[in-house]
Design a protein around this motif. Structure first.
Motif, short mmCIF file in Angstrom:
data_model
loop_
_atom_site.label_atom_id
_atom_site.label_comp_id
_atom_site.label_asym_id
_atom_site.label_seq_id
_atom_site.Cartn_x
_atom_site.Cartn_y
_atom_site.Cartn_z
N GLU A 37 -56.40 0.30 2.04
CA GLU A 37 -55.75 0.79 0.82
C GLU A 37 -56.64 1.79 0.09
N LEU A 38 -57.92 1.53 0.07
CA LEU A 38 -58.84 2.46 -0.58
C LEU A 38 -58.96 3.76 0.22
N TYR A 39 -58.94 3.65 1.54
CA TYR A 39 -58.93 4.86 2.38
C TYR A 39 -57.68 5.68 2.12
N GLY A 49 -54.28 15.92 -4.12
CA GLY A 49 -54.94 16.16 -5.40
C GLY A 49 -54.57 15.14 -6.46
N LYS A 50 -53.74 14.16 -6.08
CA LYS A 50 -53.31 13.11 -7.00
C LYS A 50 -53.34 11.77 -6.28
N VAL A 51 -53.57 10.72 -7.06
CA VAL A 51 -53.53 9.37 -6.52
C VAL A 51 -52.70 8.50 -7.45
N VAL A 52 -52.09 7.49 -6.88
CA VAL A 52 -51.32 6.53 -7.66
C VAL A 52 -52.13 5.24 -7.72
N VAL A 53 -52.60 4.91 -8.94
CA VAL A 53 -53.41 3.71 -9.16
C VAL A 53 -52.70 2.85 -10.19
N ASP A 54 -52.34 1.63 -9.82
CA ASP A 54 -51.65 0.69 -10.70
C ASP A 54 -50.39 1.29 -11.30
N GLY A 55 -49.65 2.05 -10.51
CA GLY A 55 -48.41 2.65 -10.97
C GLY A 55 -48.57 3.93 -11.77
N GLN A 56 -49.78 4.37 -12.01
CA GLN A 56 -50.04 5.60 -12.76
C GLN A 56 -50.51 6.68 -11.79
N THR A 57 -49.95 7.87 -11.97
CA THR A 57 -50.38 9.01 -11.17
C THR A 57 -51.54 9.69 -11.88
N LEU A 58 -52.67 9.75 -11.19
CA LEU A 58 -53.88 10.34 -11.77
C LEU A 58 -54.33 11.52 -10.93
N PHE A 60 -56.97 13.58 -8.96
CA PHE A 60 -58.09 13.11 -8.15
C PHE A 60 -59.37 13.82 -8.59
N THR A 61 -60.15 13.14 -9.40
CA THR A 61 -61.42 13.69 -9.89
C THR A 61 -62.56 12.76 -9.46
N ARG A 62 -63.78 13.18 -9.78
CA ARG A 62 -64.93 12.34 -9.45
C ARG A 62 -64.88 11.00 -10.16
N GLU A 63 -64.44 11.01 -11.42
CA GLU A 63 -64.36 9.77 -12.17
C GLU A 63 -63.34 8.81 -11.55
N VAL A 64 -62.19 9.35 -11.16
CA VAL A 64 -61.17 8.52 -10.53
C VAL A 64 -61.69 7.99 -9.19
N LEU A 65 -62.36 8.86 -8.44
CA LEU A 65 -62.93 8.45 -7.17
C LEU A 65 -63.95 7.34 -7.37
N PHE A 66 -64.83 7.49 -8.36
CA PHE A 66 -65.86 6.49 -8.60
C PHE A 66 -65.28 5.19 -9.14
N GLN A 67 -64.41 5.28 -10.16
CA GLN A 67 -63.89 4.08 -10.82
C GLN A 67 -62.89 3.30 -9.96
N ASN A 68 -62.03 4.01 -9.24
CA ASN A 68 -60.93 3.34 -8.55
C ASN A 68 -61.12 3.19 -7.04
N ILE A 69 -62.15 3.84 -6.50
CA ILE A 69 -62.34 3.74 -5.05
C ILE A 69 -63.75 3.25 -4.72
N CYS A 70 -64.78 3.92 -5.26
CA CYS A 70 -66.16 3.58 -4.89
C CYS A 70 -66.58 2.22 -5.44
N LEU A 71 -66.33 1.96 -6.72
CA LEU A 71 -66.73 0.67 -7.28
C LEU A 71 -66.01 -0.51 -6.62
#
Length: 188
Positions: A37-39, A49-58, A60-71
Motif C-alpha cells: 500500500e505504501l509502494y 503528482g497526487k496521492v490519496v491519504v485517508d480519503g483526502q487528495t494531497l 505529492f511533496t516531500r512532507e507528504v512523502l515523509f509523513q505518510n510513507i516514510c514514517l
C-alpha cells in the motif's frame, strides 16, 4: 507439524512461548501486507503528482512523502524486526527445549537397558539414530510450526485483503488458464 501422544505434552509445556510466537508471526504477516500500500502511494505520487491519504487528495511533496510513507514504513520495519526476533526466539527456543528434554529422556532410557541389548545392538548405530531422530524432531517442532502457520496466516490474510475485487478474480482466472495452457503445451 507432528502430533502424537509422546510429543503433544511438549506443545502444552511450551504453549506460552508458542502462542507468543504465533502472535508475533501474525503481526509480522499483517505488517508485510501494509508495505505494498505504501509502494502504491509512492508510485501514484510519482506518476500523478497526487496521492490519496485517508480519503483526502494531497499533492505529492516531500512532507507528504515523509509523513505518510516514510514514517509508517519505519514503524512497519521496526515491528517486523521485533516480531521476527520474537517468533525466532519462541519457535526455535522451544524446539531446542524439546530436543534437550527428549535427549535427557532417551539417555535415561538407554541407561536402564540391559548389557545384552548393547551386545546385540551397536552403540554407534544407536547414537546415530538418536542424533538423526532428535534433529528431525527439532526441525519439525521449530521450522515445521513456523512454515505451517506462516503459510496459513499470510495466505489467508492476502486473500482477505484482495477479497471482493475484480482484479483478484481476474488474476485467479488467468493463473488457472495459464496453467491449463501450459499443461496443454507440455502434452503436445
Amino acid at each position: 507439524m507432528i502430533f502424537g501422544k509422546y510429543i503433544n505434552r511438549y506443545y502444552l509445556k511450551n504453549a506460552p512461548a508458542l502462542l507468543l510466537g504465533l502472535l508475533s508471526l501474525l503481526i509480522v504477516d499483517i505488517a508485510q501486507l501494509m508495505i505494498p500500500e505504501l509502494y502504491r502511494l509512492v508510485i501514484n505520487g510519482v506518476n500523478l503528482g497526487k496521492v490519496v491519504v485517508d480519503g483526502q487528495t494531497l499533492t505529492f511533496t516531500r512532507e507528504v512523502l515523509f509523513q505518510n510513507i516514510c514514517l509508517p514504513m519505519i514503524w512497519i520495519v521496526l515491528m517486523m524486526v521485533i516480531g521476527r526476533f520474537l517468533w525466532r526466539v519462541c519457535f526455535f527456543g522451544s524446539a531446542v527445549c524439546v530436543q534437550a528434554d527428549l535427549r535427557e529422556r532417551m539417555f535415561d532410557h538407554s541407561r536402564r537397558l540391559s548389557q545384552q541389548y548393547y551386545q546385540v545392538n551397536k552403540v554407534g548405530s544407536l547414537m546415530s539414530l538418536y542424533t538423526n531422530d532428535l534433529d528431525t524432531v527439532q526441525e519439525c517442532f521449530g521450522d515445521g510450526i513456523l512454515m505451517f502457520f506462516d503459510a496459513l496466516f499470510l495466505g489467508v490474510l492476502a486473500l482477505l485483503k484482495m477479497c471482493g475485487f475484480k482484479l483478484t478474480l481476474l488474476a485467479l482466472f488467468l493463473r488457472r488458464s495459464c496453467l491449463a495452457s501450459a499443461l496443454l503445451w507440455v502434452r503436445r
